[in-house]
Motif scaffolding. Structure first.
Motif, PDB file in Angstrom:
ATOM      1  N   ALA A  44       0.845  -1.211   0.000  1.00 15.55           N
ATOM      2  CA  ALA A  44       0.000   0.000   0.000  1.00 15.55           C
ATOM      3  C   ALA A  44       0.875   1.254   0.000  1.00 15.55           C
ATOM      4  N   ALA A  45       1.933   1.251   0.799  1.00 13.37           N
ATOM      5  CA  ALA A  45       2.842   2.405   0.845  1.00 13.37           C
ATOM      6  C   ALA A  45       3.601   2.540  -0.473  1.00 13.37           C
ATOM      7  N   LEU A  46       3.987   1.416  -1.077  1.00  9.40           N
ATOM      8  CA  LEU A  46       4.677   1.469  -2.372  1.00  9.40           C
ATOM      9  C   LEU A  46       3.790   2.126  -3.422  1.00  9.40           C
ATOM     10  N   ALA A  47       2.523   1.704  -3.469  1.00 15.23           N
ATOM     11  CA  ALA A  47       1.578   2.295  -4.430  1.00 15.23           C
ATOM     12  C   ALA A  47       1.393   3.785  -4.160  1.00 15.23           C
ATOM     13  N   SER A  48       1.325   4.156  -2.886  1.00 11.35           N
ATOM     14  CA  SER A  48       1.191   5.564  -2.517  1.00 11.35           C
ATOM     15  C   SER A  48       2.435   6.349  -2.938  1.00 11.35           C
ATOM     16  N   ASN A  49       3.612   5.773  -2.761  1.00 11.46           N
ATOM     17  CA  ASN A  49       4.854   6.443  -3.161  1.00 11.46           C
ATOM     18  C   ASN A  49       4.893   6.677  -4.668  1.00 11.46           C
ATOM     19  N   ILE A  50       4.447   5.685  -5.428  1.00  8.06           N
ATOM     20  CA  ILE A  50       4.408   5.834  -6.891  1.00  8.06           C
ATOM     21  C   ILE A  50       3.488   6.993  -7.258  1.00  8.06           C
ATOM     22  N   LYS A  51       2.299   7.030  -6.650  1.00 10.62           N
ATOM     23  CA  LYS A  51       1.348   8.106  -6.947  1.00 10.62           C
ATOM     24  C   LYS A  51       1.918   9.467  -6.543  1.00 10.62           C
ATOM     25  N   THR A  52       2.492   9.551  -5.358  1.00  8.81           N
ATOM     26  CA  THR A  52       3.054  10.816  -4.871  1.00  8.81           C
ATOM     27  C   THR A  52       4.166  11.312  -5.795  1.00  8.81           C
ATOM     28  N   ALA A  53       5.094  10.426  -6.135  1.00  9.97           N
ATOM     29  CA  ALA A  53       6.217  10.819  -6.995  1.00  9.97           C
ATOM     30  C   ALA A  53       5.722  11.222  -8.379  1.00  9.97           C
ATOM     31  N   CYS A  54       4.829  10.430  -8.954  1.00  8.81           N
ATOM     32  CA  CYS A  54       4.338  10.733 -10.302  1.00  8.81           C
ATOM     33  C   CYS A  54       3.517  12.020 -10.331  1.00  8.81           C
ATOM     34  N   ASP A  55       2.720  12.245  -9.295  1.00  7.73           N
ATOM     35  CA  ASP A  55       1.970  13.504  -9.211  1.00  7.73           C
ATOM     36  C   ASP A  55       2.930  14.689  -9.117  1.00  7.73           C
ATOM     37  N   GLY A  56       3.963  14.562  -8.304  1.00  9.08           N
ATOM     38  CA  GLY A  56       4.952  15.632  -8.166  1.00  9.08           C
ATOM     39  C   GLY A  56       5.711  15.895  -9.449  1.00  9.08           C
ATOM     40  N   LEU A  57       6.036  14.827 -10.166  1.00  8.93           N
ATOM     41  CA  LEU A  57       6.725  14.990 -11.445  1.00  8.93           C
ATOM     42  C   LEU A  57       5.793  15.602 -12.489  1.00  8.93           C
ATOM     43  N   GLY A  58       4.512  15.230 -12.408  1.00  6.56           N
ATOM     44  CA  GLY A  58       3.517  15.772 -13.339  1.00  6.56           C
ATOM     45  C   GLY A  58       3.386  17.278 -13.248  1.00  6.56           C
ATOM     46  N   ILE A  59       3.586  17.828 -12.062  1.00  8.31           N
ATOM     47  CA  ILE A  59       3.536  19.284 -11.871  1.00  8.31           C
ATOM     48  C   ILE A  59       4.569  19.966 -12.757  1.00  8.31           C
ATOM     49  N   LEU A  60       5.687  19.281 -12.986  1.00  9.34           N
ATOM     50  CA  LEU A  60       6.761  19.835 -13.818  1.00  9.34           C
ATOM     51  C   LEU A  60       6.632  19.446 -15.290  1.00  9.34           C
ATOM     52  N   GLY A  61       5.530  18.786 -15.633  1.00 11.06           N
ATOM     53  CA  GLY A  61       5.339  18.352 -17.016  1.00 11.06           C
ATOM     54  C   GLY A  61       6.050  17.047 -17.343  1.00 11.06           C
ATOM     55  N   LEU A  62       6.532  16.350 -16.324  1.00 12.49           N
ATOM     56  CA  LEU A  62       7.185  15.053 -16.524  1.00 12.49           C
ATOM     57  C   LEU A  62       6.174  13.959 -16.240  1.00 12.49           C
ATOM     58  N   ASN A  63       6.492  12.736 -16.630  1.00 10.21           N
ATOM     59  CA  ASN A  63       5.563  11.656 -16.349  1.00 10.21           C
ATOM     60  C   ASN A  63       6.313  10.387 -15.945  1.00 10.21           C
ATOM     61  N   CYS A  64       5.557   9.387 -15.604  1.00  7.62           N
ATOM     62  CA  CYS A  64       6.129   8.125 -15.141  1.00  7.62           C
ATOM     63  C   CYS A  64       5.940   7.015 -16.164  1.00  7.62           C
ATOM     64  N   SER A  65       5.929   7.359 -17.427  1.00  9.78           N
ATOM     65  CA  SER A  65       5.742   6.354 -18.475  1.00  9.78           C
ATOM     66  C   SER A  65       6.866   5.318 -18.486  1.00  9.78           C
ATOM     67  N   LEU A  66       8.008   5.655 -17.902  1.00 12.14           N
ATOM     68  CA  LEU A  66       9.132   4.719 -17.884  1.00 12.14           C
ATOM     69  C   LEU A  66       8.841   3.460 -17.087  1.00 12.14           C
ATOM     70  N   ILE A  67       7.831   3.477 -16.178  1.00 14.95           N
ATOM     71  CA  ILE A  67       7.492   2.268 -15.435  1.00 14.95           C
ATOM     72  C   ILE A  67       6.202   1.630 -15.933  1.00 14.95           C
ATOM     73  N   GLN A  68       5.641   2.157 -17.011  1.00 18.01           N
ATOM     74  CA  GLN A  68       4.445   1.582 -17.613  1.00 18.01           C
ATOM     75  C   GLN A  68       4.837   0.465 -18.580  1.00 18.01           C
ATOM     76  N   PRO A  69       3.904  -0.452 -18.913  1.00 14.63           N
ATOM     77  CA  PRO A  69       4.229  -1.514 -19.869  1.00 14.63           C
ATOM     78  C   PRO A  69       4.859  -0.924 -21.132  1.00 14.63           C
ATOM     79  N   GLY A  70       5.992  -1.481 -21.523  1.00 15.40           N
ATOM     80  CA  GLY A  70       6.728  -0.980 -22.676  1.00 15.40           C
ATOM     81  C   GLY A  70       7.728   0.110 -22.326  1.00 15.40           C
ATOM     82  N   GLY A  71       7.667   0.626 -21.109  1.00 15.31           N
ATOM     83  CA  GLY A  71       8.592   1.680 -20.669  1.00 15.31           C
ATOM     84  C   GLY A  71       9.971   1.116 -20.388  1.00 15.31           C
TER      85      GLY A  71
END
Length: 136
Positions: A44-71
């Motif tokens: 549960a904490a791992l999933a929360s960390n992923i969401k927190t980090a990706c949301d924070g990166l999204g603010i800067l126009g970055l994304n977490c596609s590198l951990i998505q299928p095919g990333g």
């Protein structure tokens, strides 16, 4: 009654030891640092960390596609690997400081390169000097 004495260098070390940032300061003196997930972190904490980090990166126009299928960092497909990858991405982008690796006390700053290889990540704008991809 004998008076106890403590030398000045020992006293200063003891005082500095209580500063929570001293280990990071010492680690930073060694060079590069990374942010990874503590091995004891639950799913549960791992999933929360992923969401927190990706949301924070999204603010800067970055994304977490590198951990998505095919990333680039999808494999190994584990929550702990994906969390560590995006937590470190966040940590490097926002500046390697204690608070950028906190993640509700589940982040761990390390001076040992956690990857088995270093990859250039031009696709996301991070050079290999500041980014690693996949953990074993």
């Amino acid at each position: 009654m004998a008076k106890s004495t403590v030398s000045l260098p020992v006293f200063c070390f003891l005082i500095l030891s209580f500063d929570s940032g001293i280990l990071l300061k010492l680690a930073n003196g060694q060079g590069k640092t990374w942010c990874v997930t503590k091995p004891s972190t639950d799913d549960a904490a791992l999933a929360s960390n992923i969401k927190t980090a990706c949301d924070g990166l999204g603010i800067l126009g970055l994304n977490c596609s590198l951990i998505q299928p095919g990333g680039t960092c999808y494999q190994p497909n584990t929550l702990i690997n994906h969390a560590s990858v995006v937590m470190n991405y966040y940590y490097q982008v926002y500046g390697p400081q204690e608070h950028t690796c906190y993640f509700s006390n589940s982040g761990l700053i390390t001076v040992s390169d956690p990857s088995n290889e270093t990859l250039a990540m031009e696709a996301v704008g991070i050079s290999e000097e500041y980014y690693w991809c996949c953990l074993q």
